[in-house]
Design a protein around this motif. Sequence first.
Motif, short mmCIF file in Angstrom:
data_model
loop_
_atom_site.label_atom_id
_atom_site.label_comp_id
_atom_site.label_asym_id
_atom_site.label_seq_id
_atom_site.Cartn_x
_atom_site.Cartn_y
_atom_site.Cartn_z
N GLU A 178 -5.05 0.42 3.02
CA GLU A 178 -4.62 -0.69 3.87
C GLU A 178 -4.66 -0.27 5.33
O GLU A 178 -5.02 -1.04 6.21
N GLU A 179 -4.28 0.99 5.60
CA GLU A 179 -4.19 1.44 6.99
C GLU A 179 -5.55 1.65 7.63
O GLU A 179 -5.65 1.94 8.82
N HIS A 225 0.83 -1.22 0.00
CA HIS A 225 0.00 0.00 0.00
C HIS A 225 0.85 1.25 0.00
O HIS A 225 1.99 1.23 0.51
N HIS A 230 -1.73 -7.04 7.09
CA HIS A 230 -1.25 -6.80 5.73
C HIS A 230 -2.31 -7.24 4.71
O HIS A 230 -3.11 -8.14 4.99
N ASP A 264 6.71 1.70 5.25
CA ASP A 264 5.55 0.85 5.53
C ASP A 264 4.63 0.87 4.30
O ASP A 264 3.99 1.88 4.03
N GLY A 265 4.57 -0.23 3.59
CA GLY A 265 3.72 -0.33 2.39
C GLY A 265 4.44 0.15 1.14
O GLY A 265 4.55 -0.58 0.15
N GLN A 317 8.63 -4.16 10.86
CA GLN A 317 7.95 -3.23 11.78
C GLN A 317 8.08 -3.66 13.24
O GLN A 317 7.32 -3.21 14.10
N HIS A 319 7.65 -6.55 2.74
CA HIS A 319 7.31 -5.50 3.71
C HIS A 319 8.42 -5.40 4.74
O HIS A 319 9.13 -6.38 4.98
MN MN Z 1 1.95 -1.88 5.93
#
Ligand code: MN
Length: 416
Positions: A130-131, A85, A363, A96-97, A197, A194
Amino acid sequence: MASSWHNLRIDIDRLRADIETLSKIGRAPDGNLTRHAFAPGYEEARRWLKSRFAASGIAARDDAAGNTIGRVGPETGPTVMSGSHIDTVPDGGPLDGAFGVLAALEVARVIKEAGLSPPRGFEAVAFIDEEGRYLDCLGSKAVTGALDLARVAKAKAPDDALLVDAMRGAGFDPARLSEAKRKKGEIAAYVELHIEQGPVLEAKGLPIGIVTGIVGVDHSDFTFYGEPDHAGTTPMDLRKDAFTGACEFVSRMRKMILRRGTPYTRLTYGIVKSKSAAANIVPFEIYLKQELRDTDQKLVKRLVKASYKLADKVAAEYRLRVEYAHTTGNTAALMAPRVQDIVEDSAKSLNLPAHRMPSGAGHDAQVIARVADAGMIFVPSEGGRSHRRDEWTDWKLLEQGANVLLQSVLRLMHAA
Ligand code: MN
Ligand code: HGY
Ligand code: MN
């Protein structure tokens, strides 16, 4: 009997330039990078992403849900898919994404330039929202046909902006969302790259994670209602203090999760709002956004149910009224052993040690897993940091991860 494609590698300079450019789109002068789905910064990023596909002669389109898809190889028939994303959390990080989408774009370029004629297509996808500003994994859910359209009509952001309005504002028709659904068998396999995290890979000193499963997530809203009485004249035992009740609820929830949960259970109240605007009024309305996660979907369900029961109990004890409702979430999913093995094989071919691990973050892969064999590749996160500005991963590690993605996609494209 290695074919020539075993020697293909991604171009880190090109990928790096893309990561750096995208990290500036939607970034405010004070450094805040917020790209909410369908917002102007997002739409600018979408246009830029399509221009990057076009610059390499790769056909790219937006589907009815607002996902952006570039395709190489055969134009029709089953496709191997990779994506992630390009929306962010508020004040989020650059990887992130975005890393997964731009690495998939790079993989598409390498395949195109190599002039391969694999039996299957390859699609690089940026999934919308996505978030979950409006609805968790909206884009991948639309692709799998998992969207509840009644929920879509009601879905709204923390500032009460409606998803349907945001879509229309960006030129998408919410009534056509279901057209984004892909036909059965059209997605031959899915693999997503990805950042981890979290701290596990860095602590182990390993460059590659192979995801075994992804947590289920439940989001529920709670509002505790009391009375806005005078803070000086209302004795402690006679007031209806919504904040005190909400605190008691949160504290008992935490104890319950530690008692009944697993090492993978997570409980978070990421949004807390009070209607009171003065120090001398008893807090009378408190809103909490509860997020509950675990790799065991049944346990998530049981704990959410228990949270509703506990809210009733605490509200009664504190003479409050409480309302609660499930809003959105994602179902826990296992990654396909076949894709895990292909990722492992790809890492091995690049002499990169890999570690199998579950994902505590949600995800798009867990949504696609409902309709296709899906897997994920993780690279380490510096200090385990993510969902914050200083989220980072060393370029060398990003390059290694992108090469594992490339080799995994090539294996999946050529698999029987
Ligand atoms: Mn993500
Ligand atoms: O919230 C998550 O786990 C993901 O970052 N969307
Ligand atoms: Mn995220």
